[in-house]
Design a protein around this motif. Structure first.
Motif, PDB file in Angstrom:
ATOM      1  N   ARG A 180      44.135  38.761  35.822  1.00  0.00           N
ATOM      2  CA  ARG A 180      44.201  37.325  36.135  1.00  0.00           C
ATOM      3  C   ARG A 180      43.237  36.592  35.217  1.00  0.00           C
ATOM      4  O   ARG A 180      42.229  36.046  35.677  1.00  0.00           O
ATOM      5  N   MET A 214      45.794  32.354  34.136  1.00  0.00           N
ATOM      6  CA  MET A 214      46.378  32.372  35.488  1.00  0.00           C
ATOM      7  C   MET A 214      45.371  31.926  36.536  1.00  0.00           C
ATOM      8  O   MET A 214      44.173  32.122  36.359  1.00  0.00           O
ATOM      9  N   SER A 240      43.462  32.417  40.234  1.00  0.00           N
ATOM     10  CA  SER A 240      42.936  33.670  40.803  1.00  0.00           C
ATOM     11  C   SER A 240      43.956  34.386  41.686  1.00  0.00           C
ATOM     12  O   SER A 240      43.973  35.612  41.750  1.00  0.00           O
ATOM     13  N   ASP A 241      44.801  33.623  42.371  1.00  0.00           N
ATOM     14  CA  ASP A 241      45.780  34.293  43.232  1.00  0.00           C
ATOM     15  C   ASP A 241      47.125  34.467  42.523  1.00  0.00           C
ATOM     16  O   ASP A 241      48.155  34.706  43.150  1.00  0.00           O
ATOM     17  N   GLY A 242      47.113  34.356  41.201  1.00  0.00           N
ATOM     18  CA  GLY A 242      48.344  34.582  40.437  1.00  0.00           C
ATOM     19  C   GLY A 242      49.283  33.384  40.512  1.00  0.00           C
ATOM     20  O   GLY A 242      48.972  32.356  41.105  1.00  0.00           O
ATOM     21  N   ARG A 276      39.023  38.630  35.706  1.00  0.00           N
ATOM     22  CA  ARG A 276      38.874  38.697  37.174  1.00  0.00           C
ATOM     23  C   ARG A 276      39.098  40.127  37.689  1.00  0.00           C
ATOM     24  O   ARG A 276      40.018  40.393  38.454  1.00  0.00           O
ATOM     25  N   SER A 284      51.867  32.832  30.720  1.00  0.00           N
ATOM     26  CA  SER A 284      52.370  34.107  31.269  1.00  0.00           C
ATOM     27  C   SER A 284      53.854  34.021  31.590  1.00  0.00           C
ATOM     28  O   SER A 284      54.520  35.029  31.731  1.00  0.00           O
TER      29      SER A 284
END
Ligand code: SAM
Ligand code: SF4
Length: 337
Positions: free
Chosen positions: A26, A31, A33-35, A135, A333
């Protein structure tokens, strides 16, 4: 076949294929942190569909393929995709861009399947900072992956670094120094604004010129001959084993020489990284379109390839525009870097 020409007389012979938008890291500049909510599974191109599109593209003159993502090595059985692509007449070169996390595991199989070259993304050489940037990534795993790739014959290894001011810019010279003793090619890539999560701001941006000045602080650089249609400008320290490349999509873009077309994981042909104009192949694929119809769509995507992008950062008005743009642009991404 020597490649299809677009409206601006550029020969399009290179295709970058994103095979997934998922990732096992991540990176803070790529991106949240939670994608990012992944693309629905049913919308992701199957390997057979990718190969069909590539076979048609190859008849139009596409010769070189780069596989990317998200993280391409998280997709199941990627070696089988590579061997299928290897079998397409006209494709002469297959490369892959990876964060390297799974490389130790897959390098040998990738090489055996026919992969020619590999680029590894690495934005710090310091374990703690690497963990922070990605991360949670473990840099030692990546180092082992690089060794495994060399051993498998995927060299010369290219390492991509994105310098970001106040973040990892103090490591530019450490990366450059690696080329004095190893045959790595270190490629410095300008930080680009993508998606609202990517923390880009004009003050974090470092131009290729400034990066190069930092590198020249530690030794004299000799310019190497220009490579056809590649975005990097290459240099070498005198007597060094490796090469240093500067890629300047923002400050000094290479649009006039751009030879590429992108295919996203959800079947969109994207002729320019910085333009949201895309041709969606899904409707055609889902209704079992003929090869001729797909060929027409590929040709159309080449015809709508813009002459260039206008992302220059000198002017304040454009900076505001860039910041506004981040809200709707697809993240890197999702496009395939
Ligand atoms: N996951 C793989 C990797 O990291 O190599 C492949 C996909 S990643 C999106 C491809 C490349 O895009 C990486 O080298 C990454 O550093 C670069 N990248 C991502 N976001 C970027 C940005 N905002 N500006 C410049 N390069 C970026
Ligand atoms: Fe994943 Fe590559 Fe983006 Fe990092 S740069 S989050 S490794 S897709």
């Amino acid at each position: 076949m020597s490649g299809l020409k677009d409206k601006f007389h550029r020969t399009i012979d290179y295709m970058r294929i994103s095979i997934t938008d998922r990732c096992n890291l991540r990176c803070v500049y790529c991106m949240p942190s939670d994608g990012i909510r992944p693309i629905e599974h049913k919308k992701i191109l199957r390997y057979e569909e990718i190969v069909r599109i590539l076979r048609i593209a190859a008849t139009l003159g596409v010769e070189k393929i780069r596989i990317t993502g998200g993280e391409p090595l998280v997709r199941k059985d990627i070696s089988s995709l590579i061997s299928m692509i290897k079998g397409i007449e006209g494709i002469t070169d297959i490369s892959l861009t990876t964060n390297g996390v799974l490389l130790e595991q897959y390098a040998e199989a990738l090489a055996a399947a026919g992969l020619n070259r590999i680029n590894i993304s690495l934005d710090s050489l310091r374990p703690e900072r690497y963990r922070e940037i990605t991360r949670g990534g473990d840099i030692h795993v990546v180092f082992r992956g690089i060794k495994a790739a060399e051993k498998a014959g995927l060299g010369p290894i290219k390492i991509n670094m994105v310098p970001i001011r106040g973040f990892n810019s103090d490591e530019i010279t450490d990366f450059a120094k690696m080329t004095m003793t190893s045959s790595y090619q270190i490629r410095f890539i300008e930080f680009m604004p993508f998606g609202k999560h990517n923390m880009w701001s004009p003050d974090k941006f470092i131009s290729a010129e400034e990066i190069r000045a930092a590198v020249e602080g530690i030794g004299r650089l000799v310019s190497l001959p220009l490579k056809k249609s590649g975005p990097a400008r290459h240099f070498q320290f005198e007597g060094a084993a490796g090469v240093i490349g500067f890629i300047s999509p923002i400050s000094n873009h290479f649009c006039a020489e751009c030879n590429r077309l992108r295919l996203t994981a959800d079947a969109r042909l994207r002729p320019c990284l910085f333009s949201e104009s895309e041709i969606d192949l899904k409707p055609a694929l889902w209704r079992d379109a003929t090869d001729e119809e797909l060929e027409r769509l590929i040709k159309l995507s080449i015809q709508i390839k813009p002459k260039g992008h206008n992302l220059r950062i000198q002017n304040a008005e454009l900076r505001t525009l860039l910041n506004a743009k981040q809200d709707y642009m697809r993240p890197m991404s999702r496009i395939g870097g």
